[in-house]
Design an enzyme around this catalytic site. Structure first.
Site, PDB file in Angstrom:
ATOM      1  N   ALA A  22       0.834  -1.217   0.000  1.00  0.00           N
ATOM      2  CA  ALA A  22       0.000   0.000   0.000  1.00  0.00           C
ATOM      3  C   ALA A  22       0.864   1.260   0.000  1.00  0.00           C
ATOM      4  O   ALA A  22       0.586   2.211  -0.728  1.00  0.00           O
ATOM      5  CB  ALA A  22      -0.930  -0.016   1.215  1.00  0.00           C
ATOM      6  N   ARG A  72      15.961  -6.890  15.124  1.00  0.00           N
ATOM      7  CA  ARG A  72      16.036  -5.962  16.255  1.00  0.00           C
ATOM      8  C   ARG A  72      17.452  -5.393  16.232  1.00  0.00           C
ATOM      9  O   ARG A  72      18.418  -6.116  15.982  1.00  0.00           O
ATOM     10  CB  ARG A  72      15.745  -6.693  17.551  1.00  0.00           C
ATOM     11  CG  ARG A  72      14.391  -7.454  17.502  1.00  0.00           C
ATOM     12  CD  ARG A  72      13.892  -7.833  18.874  1.00  0.00           C
ATOM     13  NE  ARG A  72      12.810  -8.818  18.811  1.00  0.00           N
ATOM     14  CZ  ARG A  72      11.519  -8.515  18.703  1.00  0.00           C
ATOM     15  NH1 ARG A  72      11.128  -7.277  18.604  1.00  0.00           N
ATOM     16  NH2 ARG A  72      10.602  -9.481  18.686  1.00  0.00           N
ATOM     17  N   SER A  73      17.594  -4.091  16.471  1.00  0.00           N
ATOM     18  CA  SER A  73      18.910  -3.458  16.354  1.00  0.00           C
ATOM     19  C   SER A  73      19.268  -2.645  17.596  1.00  0.00           C
ATOM     20  O   SER A  73      18.832  -1.500  17.751  1.00  0.00           O
ATOM     21  CB  SER A  73      18.939  -2.544  15.119  1.00  0.00           C
ATOM     22  OG  SER A  73      20.093  -1.740  15.133  1.00  0.00           O
ATOM     23  N   ASP A 127       0.404  -8.026  18.924  1.00  0.00           N
ATOM     24  CA  ASP A 127       0.053  -7.781  20.326  1.00  0.00           C
ATOM     25  C   ASP A 127      -1.112  -6.782  20.487  1.00  0.00           C
ATOM     26  O   ASP A 127      -1.768  -6.752  21.515  1.00  0.00           O
ATOM     27  CB  ASP A 127       1.265  -7.255  21.104  1.00  0.00           C
ATOM     28  CG  ASP A 127       2.453  -8.195  21.028  1.00  0.00           C
ATOM     29  OD1 ASP A 127       2.240  -9.382  20.721  1.00  0.00           O
ATOM     30  OD2 ASP A 127       3.588  -7.742  21.267  1.00  0.00           O
ATOM     31  N   MET A 169       0.546 -15.741  22.381  1.00  0.00           N
ATOM     32  CA  MET A 169       1.489 -14.616  22.477  1.00  0.00           C
ATOM     33  C   MET A 169       0.783 -13.313  22.863  1.00  0.00           C
ATOM     34  O   MET A 169      -0.426 -13.285  23.064  1.00  0.00           O
ATOM     35  CB  MET A 169       2.210 -14.442  21.150  1.00  0.00           C
ATOM     36  CG  MET A 169       3.419 -15.338  21.009  1.00  0.00           C
ATOM     37  SD  MET A 169       4.378 -14.808  19.583  1.00  0.00           S
ATOM     38  CE  MET A 169       5.903 -15.655  19.937  1.00  0.00           C
ATOM     39  N   ARG A 171       3.071 -10.614  24.386  1.00  0.00           N
ATOM     40  CA  ARG A 171       4.042  -9.937  25.261  1.00  0.00           C
ATOM     41  C   ARG A 171       3.358  -9.478  26.549  1.00  0.00           C
ATOM     42  O   ARG A 171       2.841 -10.328  27.260  1.00  0.00           O
ATOM     43  CB  ARG A 171       4.688  -8.757  24.525  1.00  0.00           C
ATOM     44  CG  ARG A 171       6.060  -8.398  25.098  1.00  0.00           C
ATOM     45  CD  ARG A 171       6.668  -7.225  24.393  1.00  0.00           C
ATOM     46  NE  ARG A 171       7.081  -7.515  23.033  1.00  0.00           N
ATOM     47  CZ  ARG A 171       8.275  -7.993  22.696  1.00  0.00           C
ATOM     48  NH1 ARG A 171       9.172  -8.223  23.612  1.00  0.00           N
ATOM     49  NH2 ARG A 171       8.567  -8.223  21.438  1.00  0.00           N
ATOM     50  N   GLY A 185     -15.166 -19.416  23.739  1.00  0.00           N
ATOM     51  CA  GLY A 185     -15.944 -19.883  24.891  1.00  0.00           C
ATOM     52  C   GLY A 185     -15.076 -20.458  26.001  1.00  0.00           C
ATOM     53  O   GLY A 185     -15.447 -21.460  26.642  1.00  0.00           O
TER      54      GLY A 185
HETATM   55  O1  F6P Z   1       5.694  -8.434  19.720  1.00  0.00           O
HETATM   56  C1  F6P Z   1       5.317  -9.556  18.990  1.00  0.00           C
HETATM   57  C2  F6P Z   1       5.752 -10.806  19.688  1.00  0.00           C
HETATM   58  O2  F6P Z   1       5.358 -11.924  18.907  1.00  0.00           O
HETATM   59  C3  F6P Z   1       5.240 -10.967  21.121  1.00  0.00           C
HETATM   60  O3  F6P Z   1       3.904 -11.414  21.180  1.00  0.00           O
HETATM   61  C4  F6P Z   1       6.235 -11.926  21.696  1.00  0.00           C
HETATM   62  O4  F6P Z   1       6.338 -11.779  23.092  1.00  0.00           O
HETATM   63  C5  F6P Z   1       7.517 -11.528  21.016  1.00  0.00           C
HETATM   64  O5  F6P Z   1       7.160 -10.839  19.825  1.00  0.00           O
HETATM   65  C6  F6P Z   1       8.413 -12.680  20.658  1.00  0.00           C
HETATM   66  O6  F6P Z   1       9.599 -12.158  20.158  1.00  0.00           O
HETATM   67  P1  F6P Z   1      10.664 -13.019  19.338  1.00  0.00           P
HETATM   68  O7  F6P Z   1      10.069 -13.304  17.988  1.00  0.00           O
HETATM   69  O8  F6P Z   1      11.854 -12.132  19.261  1.00  0.00           O
HETATM   70  O9  F6P Z   1      10.880 -14.281  20.105  1.00  0.00           O
END
Ligand code: F6P
Length: 323
Positions: A22, A72-73, A127, A169, A171, A185
């Site tokens: 998009a 991640r950096s 999340d 998941m 977080r 349910g």
């Molecule tokens: O933020 C997204 C997420 O999937 C969270 O739900 C989870 O806690 C985290 O990332 C897991 O991180 P990684 O993929 O670095 O293990």
């Protein structure tokens, strides 16, 4: 505007590709050039850019993950790292950057904005905890995958008169567990925003047993204070009092992978296109999201470092429905 760049950052989310498409096609339609950055902020620092054409983003709307890659950096979190990132962008004549990602990524985007570089955020995380939007790209798919697992576990639970703890998941946010728990349910839901104890969870399960249920499902968010470990410790000591035998299923990254739902594709297309509109109007330093069904632009300075919790009022609704 002549040239923009786009990156995906943090945990991937189903629908990120629809957002890349998009942003790219919206920008190309305005006659701008688009550069894709590989592997998020890490790729930005390493200077890994490639031009994106309309064809490059063809056939990706239905794909999970991100074709740009994500990472991640830790280096980007430093002032030197951010300075380097701005240098890489300016060197290539990039006038604005679109950051598709969740909380941490938008905090990074806010720091670029603070450093004076034009940036727009697009809310994307399973999340669903980004401040400044009611919905984030990927959350709907994650809820649906969790729900499918709950539906499947219920059938085998019923056959064997068992209870299942299903961990999903999220977080520090209970949105996925809460929504999937209500839709599936569940007999009990444990999320970080609530303070349910193992004793209370066990009581809900045994109460379901006494009321003649053939199964019980407890949906547990990974960040809940009463999680799988606490519950299994309790079960180890009070096995007989629950009635049901207890089994555990951890869904983990399964809820983050695979094809995006229709809702996530549409959301990503809408807010990806909104990001382009915001750039065209020179409204930088904001997050493109949806509030009360309408497009919303929230200053990244307000979004940075904040989270949006799950709606705990719905826990009571879930409790009544489990009668
Ligand atoms: O933020 C997204 C997420 O999937 C969270 O739900 C989870 O806690 C985290 O990332 C897991 O991180 P990684 O993929 O670095 O293990």
């Amino acid at each position: 505007m002549k040239r923009i760049a786009v990156l995906t950052s943090g945990g991937d989310a189903p629908g990120m590709n629809a957002a890349i498409r998009a942003v790219t096609r919206g920008a190309l339609a305005r006659g701008w050039e688009v550069l894709g950055v590989t592997n998020g902020y890490a790729g930005l620092l390493a200077g890994i850019f490639s031009p994106l054409t309309a064809r490059d983003v063809g056939g990706i709307v239905q794909k999970g993950g991100t074709v740009l890659g994500s990472a991640r950096s830790p280096e980007f979190a430093t002032p030197q790292g951010r300075g380097k990132a701005v240098g890489e962008l300016k060197e290539r004549g990039v006038e604005a950057l679109v950051v598709i990602g969740g909380n941490g990524s938008q905090t990074g985007a806010a720091s670029l904005d603070e450093a004076g570089f034009p940036v727009i955020g697009v809310a994307s995380t399973i999340d669903n905890d980004v401040y400044g939007t009611d919905v984030s790209i990927g959350a709907d798919t994650a809820v649906n995958i969790t729900l499918e697992a709950i539906d499947r576990l219920r059938t085998t639970a019923s056959s064997h008169q068992r209870a299942f703890l299903v961990e999903t998941m999220g977080r520090d946010c209970g949105h996925i567990a809460l929504m999937a728990g209500i839709a599936g349910g569940a007999e009990v839901i444990s999320i970080p925003e609530s303070d349910i104890t193992p004793e209370q969870m066990a009581e809900r399960l045994s109460d379901s047993y006494r009321r003649g249920k053939t199964h019980a499902i407890a949906v547990v968010a990974e960040g809940a204070r009463c999680g799988i470990r606490e519950m299994m410790e309790h079960y180890g000591k009070h096995k007989d009092s629950i009635g049901f035998e207890l089994r555990v299923t951890r869904l983990g990254h399964v809820v983050r992978g695979g094809a995006p739902s229709a809702a996530d594709r549409v959301l990503a297309t809408r807010i990806g296109a909104d990001a382009v509109e915001l750039m065209a109007a020179a409204r930088f330093g904001v997050l493109a999201g949806i509030v009360k069904g309408e497009p919303a632009a929230t200053p990244l300075a307000e979004v940075a470092g904040r989270t949006r919790p799950a709606d705990v009022r719905l826990l009571e609704l879930a409790r009544v429905m489990a009668l």
